[in-house]
Design a protein around this motif. Structure first.
Motif, PDB file in Angstrom:
ATOM      1  N   ILE A  48       0.853  -1.181   0.000  1.00  8.57           N
ATOM      2  CA  ILE A  48       0.000   0.000   0.000  1.00  8.57           C
ATOM      3  C   ILE A  48       0.892   1.234   0.000  1.00  8.57           C
ATOM      4  O   ILE A  48       1.640   1.469   0.965  1.00  8.57           O
ATOM      5  CB  ILE A  48      -0.952   0.017   1.209  1.00  8.57           C
ATOM      6  CG1 ILE A  48      -1.816  -1.248   1.224  1.00  8.57           C
ATOM      7  CG2 ILE A  48      -1.837   1.258   1.165  1.00  8.57           C
ATOM      8  CD1 ILE A  48      -2.728  -1.367   2.436  1.00  8.57           C
ATOM      9  N   GLY A  49       0.862   1.991  -1.097  1.00 10.31           N
ATOM     10  CA  GLY A  49       1.690   3.184  -1.196  1.00 10.31           C
ATOM     11  C   GLY A  49       1.493   3.863  -2.535  1.00 10.31           C
ATOM     12  O   GLY A  49       1.074   3.233  -3.509  1.00 10.31           O
ATOM     13  N   PRO A  50       1.848   5.154  -2.625  1.00  5.94           N
ATOM     14  CA  PRO A  50       1.580   5.948  -3.830  1.00  5.94           C
ATOM     15  C   PRO A  50       2.663   5.816  -4.897  1.00  5.94           C
ATOM     16  O   PRO A  50       3.027   6.806  -5.543  1.00  5.94           O
ATOM     17  CB  PRO A  50       1.505   7.369  -3.270  1.00  5.94           C
ATOM     18  CG  PRO A  50       2.479   7.356  -2.128  1.00  5.94           C
ATOM     19  CD  PRO A  50       2.386   5.971  -1.520  1.00  5.94           C
ATOM     20  N   GLN A  51       3.210   4.619  -5.090  1.00  2.43           N
ATOM     21  CA  GLN A  51       4.266   4.436  -6.074  1.00  2.43           C
ATOM     22  C   GLN A  51       3.689   4.306  -7.486  1.00  2.43           C
ATOM     23  O   GLN A  51       2.512   3.995  -7.666  1.00  2.43           O
ATOM     24  CB  GLN A  51       5.102   3.197  -5.735  1.00  2.43           C
ATOM     25  CG  GLN A  51       6.103   3.420  -4.610  1.00  2.43           C
ATOM     26  CD  GLN A  51       5.460   3.523  -3.244  1.00  2.43           C
ATOM     27  OE1 GLN A  51       4.427   2.915  -2.983  1.00  2.43           O
ATOM     28  NE2 GLN A  51       6.049   4.318  -2.355  1.00  2.43           N
ATOM     29  N   HIS A  74      -2.087  -3.088  -9.996  1.00  6.39           N
ATOM     30  CA  HIS A  74      -2.553  -1.901  -9.296  1.00  6.39           C
ATOM     31  C   HIS A  74      -4.070  -1.858  -9.328  1.00  6.39           C
ATOM     32  O   HIS A  74      -4.688  -2.095 -10.374  1.00  6.39           O
ATOM     33  CB  HIS A  74      -1.974  -0.655  -9.975  1.00  6.39           C
ATOM     34  CG  HIS A  74      -2.320   0.616  -9.292  1.00  6.39           C
ATOM     35  ND1 HIS A  74      -2.796   1.735  -9.957  1.00  6.39           N
ATOM     36  CD2 HIS A  74      -2.267   0.965  -7.973  1.00  6.39           C
ATOM     37  CE1 HIS A  74      -3.007   2.701  -9.100  1.00  6.39           C
ATOM     38  NE2 HIS A  74      -2.690   2.282  -7.892  1.00  6.39           N
ATOM     39  N   VAL A  75      -4.690  -1.565  -8.202  1.00  3.96           N
ATOM     40  CA  VAL A  75      -6.134  -1.344  -8.149  1.00  3.96           C
ATOM     41  C   VAL A  75      -6.372   0.124  -8.464  1.00  3.96           C
ATOM     42  O   VAL A  75      -6.004   1.007  -7.669  1.00  3.96           O
ATOM     43  CB  VAL A  75      -6.718  -1.714  -6.775  1.00  3.96           C
ATOM     44  CG1 VAL A  75      -8.228  -1.453  -6.764  1.00  3.96           C
ATOM     45  CG2 VAL A  75      -6.430  -3.175  -6.447  1.00  3.96           C
ATOM     46  N   ASP A  76      -6.937   0.397  -9.637  1.00  6.93           N
ATOM     47  CA  ASP A  76      -7.104   1.773 -10.105  1.00  6.93           C
ATOM     48  C   ASP A  76      -7.803   2.650  -9.071  1.00  6.93           C
ATOM     49  O   ASP A  76      -8.766   2.235  -8.413  1.00  6.93           O
ATOM     50  CB  ASP A  76      -7.921   1.792 -11.403  1.00  6.93           C
ATOM     51  CG  ASP A  76      -7.179   1.167 -12.566  1.00  6.93           C
ATOM     52  OD1 ASP A  76      -5.946   1.093 -12.480  1.00  6.93           O
ATOM     53  OD2 ASP A  76      -7.831   0.751 -13.539  1.00  6.93           O
ATOM     54  N   GLY A  77      -7.297   3.875  -8.940  1.00  6.10           N
ATOM     55  CA  GLY A  77      -7.902   4.824  -8.032  1.00  6.10           C
ATOM     56  C   GLY A  77      -7.530   4.648  -6.587  1.00  6.10           C
ATOM     57  O   GLY A  77      -8.088   5.318  -5.712  1.00  6.10           O
ATOM     58  N   THR A  78      -6.591   3.736  -6.300  1.00  2.00           N
ATOM     59  CA  THR A  78      -6.155   3.483  -4.925  1.00  2.00           C
ATOM     60  C   THR A  78      -4.631   3.415  -4.889  1.00  2.00           C
ATOM     61  O   THR A  78      -3.962   3.487  -5.913  1.00  2.00           O
ATOM     62  CB  THR A  78      -6.716   2.154  -4.384  1.00  2.00           C
ATOM     63  OG1 THR A  78      -5.991   1.058  -4.964  1.00  2.00           O
ATOM     64  CG2 THR A  78      -8.193   2.002  -4.710  1.00  2.00           C
TER      65      THR A  78
END
Length: 415
Positions: A48-51, A74-78
């Protein structure tokens, strides 16, 4: 991703409840483990992170066993990244999360490039923040890196059904440190020695890659626990470090190098015999290339070494891809072929390999690690050697190596 989908990830797609997913990861103590058909479990790695890109590094659970990394979805929008795989229950392996993965488009046959990328990726690799089980990263230790923050250690995955291994959690016993200057190799190294309680003489165990057995595997802790409990016969154990220049020297010295045999027999043994009361029983061992080097030392000097502890030995080694390449000739398994052609050598062998160590690499065309170790077992057994062979529930890492080494020591030195 596997055909089997993670129910927990599908639920997250619907709810987008990051707090609930985070709670599940904390409760799981790492990757999410769900039931699957047969003897497998469905393992889902989650970061879980904004990479902008994340991969799983290590974890020999995926179809391409020799891949340097495995891109996550990646789960889009998360900020949620995930990767699921079916894995046998009861196995262990190590893994990290790799941000901005440099291996994705790299030439996997270019060893010099891969070496640079391993160093480059070190600062981008992170332990699983939800998994408390960690080990100092083996790749860093081999490269001569002596410290790393815990958030950049290897995470240890232990799937349900794995046999407990409590021997590594005790207090560290005292060791003595010795400086070994080698004329045979033209360098020097540290040798750390564990001496058991009580009077000798004792058998001697020599372990190559000593720094990794100590700081990564904590094998000295296990040895002390096993000896003091009476499960293992008392033995002096010498942990032989690689020279300070690290990985390059290791690849040369441990690849069937006669100068390394001379260092062990003509320089290390006299040093140890001058300081410790020893019997004539000398076991030489190591992991990966160290297992290959140990077997080669016994091949060259069966008059000195009475047993070999080969933990996931690199017995595929031998193929030389071209002029100046790293190898011996145009075929893999060079040392196994030497044993097959030579007269019987009176040496006992412990040979183990991980069940997950399948899939040939460009360095050993047509032969994988598990097959090569099975082949060495078959050749030595046919020669008449006393061979114990074990396929461990894991991969090519110290989470598996250290468990196998304990099994091997208990077999070669029963209490």
């Amino acid at each position: 991703m596997n055909a089997v989908q993670s129910a927990r990830i599908e639920e997250f797609r619907r709810t987008r409840d990051v707090e609930r997913l985070t709670s599940d990861l904390r409760a799981a103590g790492g990757p999410l483990v769900e039931d699957a058909e047969g003897d497998d479990a469905l393992v889902t790695f989650v970061w879980i992170g904004p990479q902008r890109q994340v991969s799983v590094r290590g974890a020999q659970l995926f179809e391409d066993r020799n891949a340097m990394s495995h891109p996550m979805r990646h789960v889009d929008g998360t900020d949620v990244w995930y990767l699921s795989v079916l894995a046998p229950r009861g196995v262990t392996t190590v893994y990290q999360y790799l941000v901005d993965d440099p291996f994705l488009d790299a030439d996997k046959t270019d060893m010099a490039l891969l070496g640079r990328l391993v160093a480059e990726s070190r600062d981008r690799s992170f332990a699983d923040p939800f998994n408390p089980r960690r080990m100092f990263p083996q790749a860093a230790k081999i490269a001569g890196v002596d410290s790393a923050p815990p958030e950049q250690w290897d995470s240890v995955l232990e799937l349900p059904g794995l046999e407990p291994a409590p021997w590594f959690d005790g207090a560290e016993p005292p060791l003595t440190r010795h400086r070994l200057v080698s004329e045979a190799l033209g360098n020097e190294r540290t040798v750390s020695v564990y001496a058991p309680p009580g009077e000798g003489p004792h058998p001697l165990v020599i372990l190559l890659d000593g720094e990794s057995w100590l700081s990564v595997a904590r094998l000295h802790v296990a040895v002390h626990e096993l000896i003091t409990s009476g499960a293992m016969a008392p033995a002096v154990v010498a942990f032989v470090d690689n020279p300070p220049d690290g990985m390059t020297a290791r690849m040369i010295e441990l690849a069937c190098h006669s100068a390394t045999t001379r260092m062990l027999t003509d320089e290390l043994l006299p040093l140890l015999r001058s300081r410790f009361p020893l019997t004539e029983d000398v076991i030489v061992g190591g992991n990966s290339l160290g297992g290959l080097a140990a077997a080669f030392a016994a091949f060259e000097r069966p008059d000195v070494f009475t047993a070999v502890l080969s933990t996931s030995g690199s017995h595929w080694w031998g193929y030389r891809p071209g002029p100046g390449g790293w190898g011996k000739d145009d075929e893999p398994e060079w040392l196994t072929r030497q044993f097959a052609a030579a007269p019987y050598k009176p040496v006992r062998f412990w040979i183990d390999v991980g069940r997950l160590e399948t899939g040939a690499s460009p360095l050993s065309p047509g032969v994988d690690q598990r097959a090569a170790n099975r082949h060495l077992r078959t050749v030595l057994t046919a020669k008449g050697n006393d061979v114990t062979f074990h396929e461990a529930p894991g991969g090519h890492d110290f989470a598996t190596f250290r468990r196998s080494a304990v099994r091997g020591l208990l077999t070669l030195l029963p209490g």
